[in-house]
Design a protein around this motif. Sequence first.
Motif, mmCIF file in Angstrom:
data_model
loop_
_atom_site.group_PDB
_atom_site.id
_atom_site.type_symbol
_atom_site.label_atom_id
_atom_site.label_comp_id
_atom_site.label_asym_id
_atom_site.label_seq_id
_atom_site.Cartn_x
_atom_site.Cartn_y
_atom_site.Cartn_z
ATOM 1 N N UNK A 264 0.816 -1.219 0.000
ATOM 2 C CA UNK A 264 0.000 0.000 0.000
ATOM 3 C C UNK A 264 0.848 1.267 0.000
ATOM 4 N N UNK A 265 1.832 1.340 0.884
ATOM 5 C CA UNK A 265 2.698 2.519 0.988
ATOM 6 C C UNK A 265 4.005 2.115 1.650
ATOM 7 N N UNK A 266 4.976 1.671 0.872
ATOM 8 C CA UNK A 266 6.232 1.152 1.438
ATOM 9 C C UNK A 266 6.993 2.160 2.281
ATOM 10 N N UNK A 267 6.780 3.459 2.053
ATOM 11 C CA UNK A 267 7.519 4.459 2.836
ATOM 12 C C UNK A 267 7.142 4.408 4.306
ATOM 13 N N UNK A 268 5.943 3.896 4.628
ATOM 14 C CA UNK A 268 5.532 3.807 6.023
ATOM 15 C C UNK A 268 6.431 2.866 6.822
ATOM 16 N N UNK A 269 7.163 1.977 6.158
ATOM 17 C CA UNK A 269 8.048 1.053 6.863
ATOM 18 C C UNK A 269 9.154 1.792 7.608
ATOM 19 N N UNK A 270 9.477 3.004 7.164
ATOM 20 C CA UNK A 270 10.482 3.796 7.887
ATOM 21 C C UNK A 270 9.994 4.194 9.271
ATOM 22 N N UNK A 271 8.671 4.149 9.478
ATOM 23 C CA UNK A 271 8.068 4.524 10.763
ATOM 24 C C UNK A 271 7.992 3.365 11.749
ATOM 25 N N UNK A 272 8.291 2.149 11.313
ATOM 26 C CA UNK A 272 8.121 0.967 12.159
ATOM 27 C C UNK A 272 9.003 1.066 13.402
ATOM 28 N N UNK A 273 8.410 0.773 14.576
ATOM 29 C CA UNK A 273 9.143 0.858 15.842
ATOM 30 C C UNK A 273 9.884 -0.431 16.189
ATOM 31 N N UNK A 274 9.676 -1.486 15.387
ATOM 32 C CA UNK A 274 10.390 -2.738 15.598
ATOM 33 C C UNK A 274 11.888 -2.518 15.316
ATOM 34 N N UNK A 275 12.730 -2.836 16.288
ATOM 35 C CA UNK A 275 14.165 -2.555 16.154
ATOM 36 C C UNK A 275 14.780 -3.301 14.973
ATOM 37 N N UNK A 276 14.355 -4.545 14.746
ATOM 38 C CA UNK A 276 14.895 -5.311 13.625
ATOM 39 C C UNK A 276 14.522 -4.657 12.292
ATOM 40 N N UNK A 277 13.270 -4.206 12.197
ATOM 41 C CA UNK A 277 12.829 -3.531 10.967
ATOM 42 C C UNK A 277 13.590 -2.224 10.762
ATOM 43 N N UNK A 278 13.774 -1.482 11.850
ATOM 44 C CA UNK A 278 14.495 -0.212 11.754
ATOM 45 C C UNK A 278 15.913 -0.435 11.254
ATOM 46 N N UNK A 279 16.555 -1.528 11.725
ATOM 47 C CA UNK A 279 17.926 -1.821 11.288
ATOM 48 C C UNK A 279 17.963 -2.132 9.802
ATOM 49 N N UNK A 280 16.961 -2.881 9.315
ATOM 50 C CA UNK A 280 16.911 -3.206 7.891
ATOM 51 C C UNK A 280 16.681 -1.951 7.061
ATOM 52 N N UNK A 281 15.753 -1.091 7.513
ATOM 53 C CA UNK A 281 15.393 0.089 6.733
ATOM 54 C C UNK A 281 16.481 1.153 6.728
ATOM 55 N N UNK A 282 17.451 1.043 7.644
ATOM 56 C CA UNK A 282 18.569 1.987 7.630
ATOM 57 C C UNK A 282 19.352 1.911 6.322
ATOM 58 N N UNK A 283 19.381 0.746 5.727
ATOM 59 C CA UNK A 283 20.146 0.564 4.486
ATOM 60 C C UNK A 283 19.279 0.662 3.236
ATOM 61 N N UNK A 284 18.013 1.038 3.404
ATOM 62 C CA UNK A 284 17.122 1.186 2.244
ATOM 63 C C UNK A 284 17.549 2.395 1.422
ATOM 64 N N UNK A 285 17.145 2.471 0.161
ATOM 65 C CA UNK A 285 17.459 3.657 -0.646
ATOM 66 C C UNK A 285 16.964 4.928 0.030
#
Length: 433
Positions: free
Chosen positions: A216-237
Amino acid sequence: MVIKAPEGTRDLLPNEALFWERFKRTAADVFGRCGYVLIDTPIMEQTELFVRGIGEATDVVSKEMFTAISGENLKTLLEGGSIKAKSRLSLRPEGTAGVVRAVVQHDLVPLGAPPAKLMYAGPMFRAERPQKGRQRQFNQIGIECLGADDPAVDAEAIIMCMRFFEAVGIPRADMRLLLNSMGCEACRPAYRELVRSYMQQHAEQLCGTCMTRAEANPLRAFDCKNEACAAVMEDAPKITDHLCDDCRAHYARVKALLDGAGVGYIEDASLVRGLDYYTRTVFEVQVDNGMGSQNAIGGGGRYDKLAEEVGGRPTPGFGFALGYERCVLALQAAGMEFPEAQRCDLFVACVDDTTRTAAFELAQACRDAGFACQMDYQQRSLKSQFKLADKLHARYVAVLGPEELSCGVAKLRNMQSHEEQETLLAEVAARLA
């Protein structure tokens, strides 16, 4: 059983209610210097406004909105019927959509007109799990500027927001200003696809909510409070690596204006804000001291397509909102205490019941002269009345007894210096002045 306030709501008791009024007056002063004026929109709006304006896929719309429905319409739904769209109402979860709706409905920005600069203050409602800094009914103050896409509007509003926080007493050293650009319809679609592709490549490392957001809106993943998700999204474009020329120039101009004003900021390419309507500039102000997991006290950004989403002509906009309750947490961490709501210039004390009528008349005369005046209504002793005057922080106490009354005077005592002198009843108000 004692009935209490609903979960996720709280009472503003007199001292805090007074502070909330001062908080709003400070906002009106600071924002008014930049030309912002007050607007007051309904607490309820048609649900469709928030679906179209905020975005159906956002948590705010899909999970957190309170629906307001009449008993008759509820009965219709329970019986399997349907109700008209105009009868589908929701309590406002944020202020921007309602203000933009009002601007469009009343044509506050006709063609060729200067931008409309509007501010609002009041309660918002979200069905969230109550926690420190997050409630189901909370108060916000916000501004919206409709009708100008100049980067100076963005910078002016951000500076204004920081000036307000400083004016209410939040130390500048306690705050950090995060800044980013989210691009526009020319460059963001391609960037969203890059983020979606990146998330699909790391699907096993991301939570189910993030993978749902990927569609639906992949940019919202940057808002995820899950620490593992945040670590993955740090290296996103990063969006700032994919801005079009116009967005890059706009963002550079905003930063230059902030630099020129001496307003420090931190560029955060993962800052996307939570609502779908944002384009280009976004910002957030955070404070750690005194806060729980919710450390943002305010933020906002540009929304150049929102007016069209709610049925208006193309009208660029910029706005922000700040949370009163979170500001209070930051202020209390900095040592702030609420002001005393009770003000008492004069307490009229009665020696006995024979002087109560005269005491009442003196109190009323002083009130008519503009002074806050109190007296005893419970037949306390004179000693207890003085204790009450102390508790009320009275500046003066006027003592009325039969002897004073026969002479047309009162014994007027200064409660700080404890000096006491007889004063004609007709001159008590003048003495207070």
